[in-house]
Design a protein around this motif. Structure first.
Motif, mmCIF file in Angstrom:
data_model
loop_
_atom_site.group_PDB
_atom_site.id
_atom_site.type_symbol
_atom_site.label_atom_id
_atom_site.label_comp_id
_atom_site.label_asym_id
_atom_site.label_seq_id
_atom_site.Cartn_x
_atom_site.Cartn_y
_atom_site.Cartn_z
ATOM 1 N N SER A 354 39.153 40.891 36.930
ATOM 2 C CA SER A 354 38.483 39.870 36.136
ATOM 3 C C SER A 354 36.988 40.042 36.279
ATOM 4 N N CYS A 355 36.251 39.507 35.341
ATOM 5 C CA CYS A 355 34.800 39.629 35.367
ATOM 6 C C CYS A 355 34.199 38.665 36.401
ATOM 7 N N PRO A 356 33.106 39.066 37.020
ATOM 8 C CA PRO A 356 32.410 38.124 37.910
ATOM 9 C C PRO A 356 31.788 36.985 37.091
ATOM 10 N N ASP A 357 31.456 35.920 37.757
ATOM 11 C CA ASP A 357 30.849 34.780 37.074
ATOM 12 C C ASP A 357 29.584 35.210 36.332
ATOM 13 N N GLY A 358 29.428 34.704 35.146
ATOM 14 C CA GLY A 358 28.243 35.005 34.352
ATOM 15 C C GLY A 358 28.412 36.210 33.450
ATOM 16 N N PHE A 359 29.562 36.910 33.546
ATOM 17 C CA PHE A 359 29.839 38.063 32.698
ATOM 18 C C PHE A 359 31.053 37.762 31.820
ATOM 19 N N VAL A 360 31.095 38.421 30.657
ATOM 20 C CA VAL A 360 32.263 38.327 29.784
ATOM 21 C C VAL A 360 32.763 39.745 29.509
ATOM 22 N N MET A 361 34.079 39.848 29.221
ATOM 23 C CA MET A 361 34.681 41.176 29.026
ATOM 24 C C MET A 361 34.215 41.802 27.714
ATOM 25 N N GLU A 362 33.815 43.044 27.815
ATOM 26 C CA GLU A 362 33.440 43.819 26.634
ATOM 27 C C GLU A 362 34.589 44.730 26.210
ATOM 28 N N SER A 363 35.245 45.382 27.174
ATOM 29 C CA SER A 363 36.395 46.225 26.853
ATOM 30 C C SER A 363 37.235 46.409 28.107
ATOM 31 N N CYS A 364 38.498 46.781 27.903
ATOM 32 C CA CYS A 364 39.451 46.992 28.993
ATOM 33 C C CYS A 364 40.172 48.308 28.729
ATOM 34 N N ILE A 365 40.121 49.225 29.677
ATOM 35 C CA ILE A 365 40.692 50.561 29.481
ATOM 36 C C ILE A 365 41.577 50.913 30.658
ATOM 37 N N PHE A 366 42.383 51.953 30.495
ATOM 38 C CA PHE A 366 43.298 52.321 31.577
ATOM 39 C C PHE A 366 43.485 53.829 31.617
ATOM 40 N N THR A 367 43.995 54.296 32.769
ATOM 41 C CA THR A 367 44.489 55.659 32.894
ATOM 42 C C THR A 367 45.653 55.631 33.859
#
Length: 381
Positions: A354-367
């Motif tokens: 999850s994002c730290p406080d004060g940040f919002v998710m821009e993208s989520c990727i995997f491998t």
């Protein structure tokens, strides 16, 4: 010696007569055509077929007419043939040149023959080494089955077989041939790599649309363009990227960087941003069939998008990075300097971040590597 060929008036056909056979069972007389000509008429001219002689045959080469003597015939047999030029005629269905004449042969207990489509029967001969098996079965006394009958002999035996030969002539009316053989694309011939399409009722050979045989479009629909190219009908918010060969998110304020292509188990493709920039989006295509996924790595101040190929070797993959400037902000609470972009990752069987406080998710990727999964969200203030 065989007699000299006789030229038939007003044609190029020739009549050829073979030497008389011995007066003996299964003795033969053979009339052979000159080079370039084939049998179009064949008979055992001395008769008694089915009443002492065994009939006449034409081999599939079409070069010879063979008259067969029989048991207790009391006569010699003489083969008599007409030889005609076997011209090559342009195929009205766009195929290889057609021979004017074709020669077929069959044997067995119930041999039967028909001409292929576009050809008509002009000669059927019958024969058996046991002449009584062809008696009364439509074979006349010179070994010919008339054209108004089927080219067939019934009720012979597997061991004591009958055999027939059939001469077929190409239809004279080539328009009628085309109407019969290729009125649509089913009978039309196109060269390798091309398919037939009807365009306003006319046959047309177009390049095979095989560009989607290997589909890199993911969830989008693939449309072939020629034999090796394609395009993707991308969903809203995505566009077809020609260099990457797949659908990528639409953007206007990032720099797109393409990595080299990679193929083979765990082969890597890297797309690196300039110093001072961050990877805002990291993409590849073909997961999971050709790619194990993507991750973001950072070394010596350079951030890069990394794509890993799978062991399938289905097609090469490519890392694609969207690079944006890394602004620095001041934390209003601590007055610390904060990067505008931060990365977080987790590894395990059920990874979660999850994002730290004060940040919002821009993208989520995997491998995926074996049983390990990396999940990396990109975040910003």
């Amino acid at each position: 010696m065989p007699k000299e060929p006789v030229i038939i008036e007003e044609t190029t056909d020739e009549e050829v007569i073979g030497d008389a056979s011995a007066v003996a069972d299964d003795a033969k007389s053979i009339a052979s055509c000159p080079v370039g000509k084939v049998i179009t008429r064949c008979e055992s001219s001395t008769g008694k077929v089915g009443a002492g002689t065994d009939g006449a045959t034409v081999p599939v080469t079409g070069n010879d007419c063979i008259a067969h003597n029989g048991w207790n015939s009391g006569i010699a047999v003489v083969a008599k043939a007409v030889c005609s030029e076997n011209e090559q005629i342009s195929d009205p269905c766009n195929g290889a040149a057609l021979l004017k004449y074709k020669h077929l042969r069959a044997k067995g207990a119930n041999p039967s023959l028909e001409c292929p489509a576009g050809y008509e029967a002009i000669l059927c001969n019958g024969h058996s080494y046991w002449w009584d098996l062809i008696t009364g079965k439509g074979v006349n006394d010179v070994g010919v089955i008339p054209n108004d009958q089927a080219c067939a002999i019934a009720n012979c035996q597997d061991q004591k077989y009958c055999d027939i030969s059939l001469v077929c002539k190409l239809m004279d009316d080539l328009d009628a041939y085309a109407a019969s053989i290729c009125p649509d694309c089913d009978g039309w011939n196109c060269e390798e790599g091309y398919d037939c399409q009807m365009v306003e009722g006319v046959h047309s050979c177009v390049e095979k649309q095989t560009g989607c045989d290997i589909n890199r479009c993911g969830d989008a629909d693939c449309f072939a363009v020629g034999a090796s190219d394609y395009t993707c009908d991308c969903q809203d918010g995505f566009e077809f990227d020609k260099l990457a060969g797949t659908c990528l998110p639409v953007h206007s304020h990032y720099r797109t960087v393409y990595g080299d292509k990679a193929i083979g188990d765990d082969a890597h493709s890297y797309a690196s941003c300039n110093a001072g920039q961050k990877v805002m989006r990291c993409h590849t295509f073909g997961a999971p069939s050709a790619a194990d996924g993507v991750t973001i790595s950072e070394a010596d101040g350079v951030v890069r998008c990394e794509a890993r190929a799978s062991n399938s070797r289905k097609f090469p993959i490519m890392a694609v990075a969207y690079c944006g400037d890394n602004a620095v902000a001041t934390d209003p609470c601590s007055q610390d300097k904060l990067d505008h972009i931060a990365y977080r990752s987790n590894t395990g069987l059920s990874p979660s971040v999850s994002c730290p406080d004060g940040f919002v998710m821009e993208s989520c990727i995997f491998t995926v590597l074996g049983l390990r999964v990396y999940l990396l969200p990109t975040k910003h203030v």
